[in-house]
Motif scaffolding. Sequence first.
Motif: not given
Length: 604
Positions: A538-545
């Motif tokens: 439901s949210g975001n982790t550091d993988t977004r980068f």
Amino acid sequence: MGFISRDKATSLRPPYAFTGNPPRFRKYSRYISCLLFVLIALSIAVYFFPGHLLPRSLPSGHTAQGQDLRADDPVCPQADALVPGVNHDLWLTLGDALSTPLFQARAVRLVSGAVQIKGESFIDMGPVGNDSRWEVHAAMHTYLTRAFPLINKFLTREVVNTYGLLYTWNGSDPSLKPLLMLAHIDTVPVDDSTLGAWTHPPWSGAFDGTYIWGRGSADDKSGTIGTMLAIEMLLERRFFPTRTIVLAFGFDEEIGGAQGAGHISPVLQQRYGPNSFAAILDEGGSFGEEYGSIFASPGVAEKGSMNVRMEITGAGGHSSVPPAHISIGKLAAAIVKLEDNPFEAHLLRESVIYRRLLCLAKYGADMDPMLRQNIKDSMTSDQSLLELERILFNAAPIVKTLVSTTQSVNVIQGGFAPNALPEQVFAIVNHRIDSLSSSAAVKARDTSILEEVARRFNLNYNPFGIANYHSAAFTGNFSLVATTLLEPSPISPTEGVGAGAYHVLSGSIIAAYNTYNWTNSGRSKKDNTIFVTPALPSGNTDTRFYWNLSSNIFRYNHDNFGSPEHPLGGGVHSVNERLHVRVFLEMVRFYFTYILNMQECREA
């Protein structure tokens, strides 16, 4: 084949078949409520917590059966337990070590020591170098250096943006794409007003014989320590990899990761290039019981997010002579217009949530037969899919948030004095963008919905930098600006071509789970089987980068979510955050199992 039949079930696949004619869909709210709880709970749990990568051949004596990917079973195919072959004896030795009191004491000591080091991230922190609150992380650097001497001897350690950590364990075969493992050393803050509610002080790292207590014990110092401990164990046994392993630890994940992962990622991109990693593993999914079966839920995608600033400006003046509609009223009308027009929500077959439903229906031992049949029918019948969607959405509208883009007005500001007309007012709308949608679609929809407000109040309308509507008798200006924007992540392949990395992950999860004798924890015999299903955080982790570094990105740390050993994920982000020592040991088992399995895989 689809769903397995009773006469074809194996010992690893419980015989929960779809048989007989489809019954008429009747009300069974109790079972629907259970399904809704499962979906919502897994979404919350996940938040807190390409390449064909199969071996070219199985070495002699290799007991892994994970290469049988059951390609003839198109619905939620399962890998078998995948255990190392070349390093099989090493894997067994590592597993034996986990059960010794000496090692358990070591594990407790390592996590406890990390918890005792404060590393809170605050939303208002300035850049590194301009805000002294970042300096707490220096103590964690010192601690990790002392706690893992072999890692600091044999791995290349780099510090990025003062507090980010990058470790490289060079493999002997440079032709193999590296494995990237992520974690973070920061935590959410502790509210001082809650200190009295903690069973043990939040920075104590207290161990009561069962749990390690304190902020960060579950999120995510256990991930940092667990990953490093698995590698330290391998080094202690003189293991050196063929495939390079890179560890990247951010220090501000809890507030978006821009200072940590946001600086580490460019280093890796410059060094290795796009799509240069075989797989990326970060915190996220867990496993637990659903419908009488055990399911592991690695996150394979993330929603996007976008904050939209809606701003209206107009003439000021004295409140004794107000116009018919002041700026605050106009902004309120815009907010109402949005809330009266939520995004359409549909249960789509290509969505991760739907694929997860198929897995629950196929393997959930205790699912109601009618619900199981309806999910099965929805695979080929659009009418059944719409009926399933209607039942789910009507039973609890919150379920729509799992399969659609959402909107929430969370900030509003305007006016400075009770007797003065406000000249500028604004509100911020937070959108969580469905994994099958895009920011462009959200912008187009917001632009269309809010144009009526601009025309109604004769406002010059400028949505997202494009002049859309100009009133000759304008009373003010109405603008929409995307202040932050994150597109939905790519969806990692889990079936068919390109899903090799997912099957290695799945096989490692199953092997790690099966190795531990869960009956010692009072578990029933049926709990000896675990099924792996894709999940959507439901949210975001550091993988977004790191999206462009690999097409195989997984969010999973083998945490036993919602069990008697680890209720509600151990108080993540809340009072009494804690980590069951057995849960941590099994996390370590998963990490070294996965690392060793990745060493024996090759790109196709």
